[in-house]
Design an enzyme around this catalytic site. Structure first.
Site, PDB file in Angstrom:
ATOM      1  N   ASP A   1      -1.811  -8.449  -6.414  1.00 54.43           N
ATOM      2  CA  ASP A   1      -3.228  -8.316  -5.657  1.00 54.43           C
ATOM      3  C   ASP A   1      -4.120  -7.582  -7.486  1.00 54.43           C
ATOM      4  O   ASP A   1      -3.865  -7.318  -8.358  1.00 54.43           O
ATOM      5  CB  ASP A   1      -4.192  -6.717  -5.002  1.00 54.43           C
ATOM      6  CG  ASP A   1      -2.946  -5.392  -4.653  1.00 54.43           C
ATOM      7  OD1 ASP A   1      -2.500  -5.310  -5.692  1.00 54.43           O
ATOM      8  OD2 ASP A   1      -3.192  -4.468  -3.915  1.00 54.43           O
TER       9      ASP A   1
ATOM     10  N   ASN B   1      -4.037   4.610   4.576  1.00 55.41           N
ATOM     11  CA  ASN B   1      -4.246   4.200   6.246  1.00 55.41           C
ATOM     12  C   ASN B   1      -3.162   2.950   6.125  1.00 55.41           C
ATOM     13  O   ASN B   1      -3.381   2.378   7.364  1.00 55.41           O
ATOM     14  CB  ASN B   1      -6.187   3.474   5.823  1.00 55.41           C
ATOM     15  CG  ASN B   1      -6.103   2.948   5.257  1.00 55.41           C
ATOM     16  OD1 ASN B   1      -4.752   2.082   4.599  1.00 55.41           O
ATOM     17  ND2 ASN B   1      -7.286   1.962   4.705  1.00 55.41           N
TER      18      ASN B   1
ATOM     19  N   HIS C   1      -2.167   0.533   4.535  1.00 48.93           N
ATOM     20  CA  HIS C   1      -2.032  -0.822   3.997  1.00 48.93           C
ATOM     21  C   HIS C   1      -1.170  -0.682   3.226  1.00 48.93           C
ATOM     22  O   HIS C   1      -0.569  -0.273   3.031  1.00 48.93           O
ATOM     23  CB  HIS C   1      -3.712  -0.811   3.205  1.00 48.93           C
ATOM     24  CG  HIS C   1      -4.032  -0.446   2.078  1.00 48.93           C
ATOM     25  ND1 HIS C   1      -4.802   0.518   2.023  1.00 48.93           N
ATOM     26  CD2 HIS C   1      -3.217   0.021   1.201  1.00 48.93           C
ATOM     27  CE1 HIS C   1      -5.001   0.995   0.600  1.00 48.93           C
ATOM     28  NE2 HIS C   1      -4.088   0.649  -0.536  1.00 48.93           N
TER      29      HIS C   1
ATOM     30  N   GLU D   1      -6.620  -4.484   4.616  1.00 48.35           N
ATOM     31  CA  GLU D   1      -6.671  -2.403   5.286  1.00 48.35           C
ATOM     32  C   GLU D   1      -6.078  -3.181   6.723  1.00 48.35           C
ATOM     33  O   GLU D   1      -6.302  -4.078   7.532  1.00 48.35           O
ATOM     34  CB  GLU D   1      -8.411  -2.960   5.062  1.00 48.35           C
ATOM     35  CG  GLU D   1      -8.472  -2.550   3.551  1.00 48.35           C
ATOM     36  CD  GLU D   1      -8.167  -1.634   3.013  1.00 48.35           C
ATOM     37  OE1 GLU D   1      -7.556  -0.831   3.387  1.00 48.35           O
ATOM     38  OE2 GLU D   1      -8.694  -1.364   1.739  1.00 48.35           O
TER      39      GLU D   1
END
Ligand code: F6R
Length: 249
Positions: A67, A136, A138, A143
């Site tokens: 990314d 979380n 990801h 996400e």
């Protein structure tokens, strides 16, 4: 899924580096998917050390990063281009034509996503993908709520993720709100996956990976359907697994 629990971060980094090194040494040509963030810093350090000490030939290695933020220059200290140059490409002397990162400054971002995906395929796909995981859950910057069928695409970063990444920017306001990321479908197409995690703040994500329901709420659970995943975590990241006392992976 294979699970290795190490005593600490250093050992996690060494084990991960050794695994990548074994892959490099056992194949003439290998496409590596690479992650950024705090977690792999130790692994990259170890990898650089082994490669330099043993004069390993990296001419058959091609890398694809997961990314990149949208809207910051590759020279920006928070960018993944900068991170990779500093911690991996520079020290390992990887030539420019053997390394790829999504271009977050591209004029046409949607084209960039399509081209990045195409490039991975043109090179024959990713052989070995290194992943970290967000608190979380990801993976890449996928996400919670992201469709598992997505390929490389644009994402809106959550507040939690921007907070977690402010360490690379100074203040949260400077962390870009959007990024390009390989999709979960891109990640799952890798032939082999190594996920590393350390610290108690990652314990819930690691617990979900092994015991959670396969669900978009925890993107990391997408890995449950992959046939060749190895997870290396330190004691703290494994703490919820250990508490369950059912270490039968
Ligand atoms: C990085 C990436 C992210 C990180 C994750 C964990 O390229 O795609 O998924 O792996 O945010 O980050 P750290 O390691 O900083 O906790």
């Amino acid at each position: 899924m294979n699970l290795i629990i190490t005593d600490n971060y250093e050992e996690m980094s060494q084990e991960g580096a050794k695994m990548i090194l074994r892959k490099i040494l056992s194949s003439k040509q290998i496409n590596l998917g690479l992650a950024t963030g705090s977690t792999p810093l130790g692994l990259y350090k170890e990898l650089v050390k082994y490669v330099r000490e043993n004069n390993i030939n990296l001419s058959g290695v091609v890398t694809f990063n997961l990314d990149e933020y949208i809207g910051i220059l590759p020279t920006h200290q928070g960018s993944f281009h900068y991170y990779m140059e500093k911690n991996v490409f520079g020290p390992l002397n990887i030539p420019e034509n053997q390394r790829f990162i999504p271009d977050g400054m591209a004029e046409n971002i949607l084209n960039e996503c399509r081209n990045y995906e195409k490039k991975i395929q043109q090179y024959g796909g990713i052989d070995f993908q290194l992943l970290g995981v967000g608190e979380n859950g990801h993976i890449g910057f996928n996400e919670p709520g992201t469709d598992f069928t997505k390929t490389t695409h644009v994402v809106e970063l959550t507040e939690t993720t921007r907070q977690a990444n402010k360490k690379f920017f100074g203040q949260v306001e400077d962390v870009p709100g959007k990024a390009i990321t390989m999709g979960i479908s891109t990640i799952l197409r890798a032939r082999e996956i190594l996920l590393i995690a350390n610290g108690v703040h990652k314990a819930e994500a690691i617990y979900q990976l092994f015991h959670g329901e396969y669900s978009k709420d925890w993107p990391v659970t997408a890995l449950q359907k992959h046939k060749n995943v190895c997870v290396i975590v330190d004691q703290e990241a494994a703490s919820l697994l250990i508490k369950q006392n059912n270490l039968c992976y």
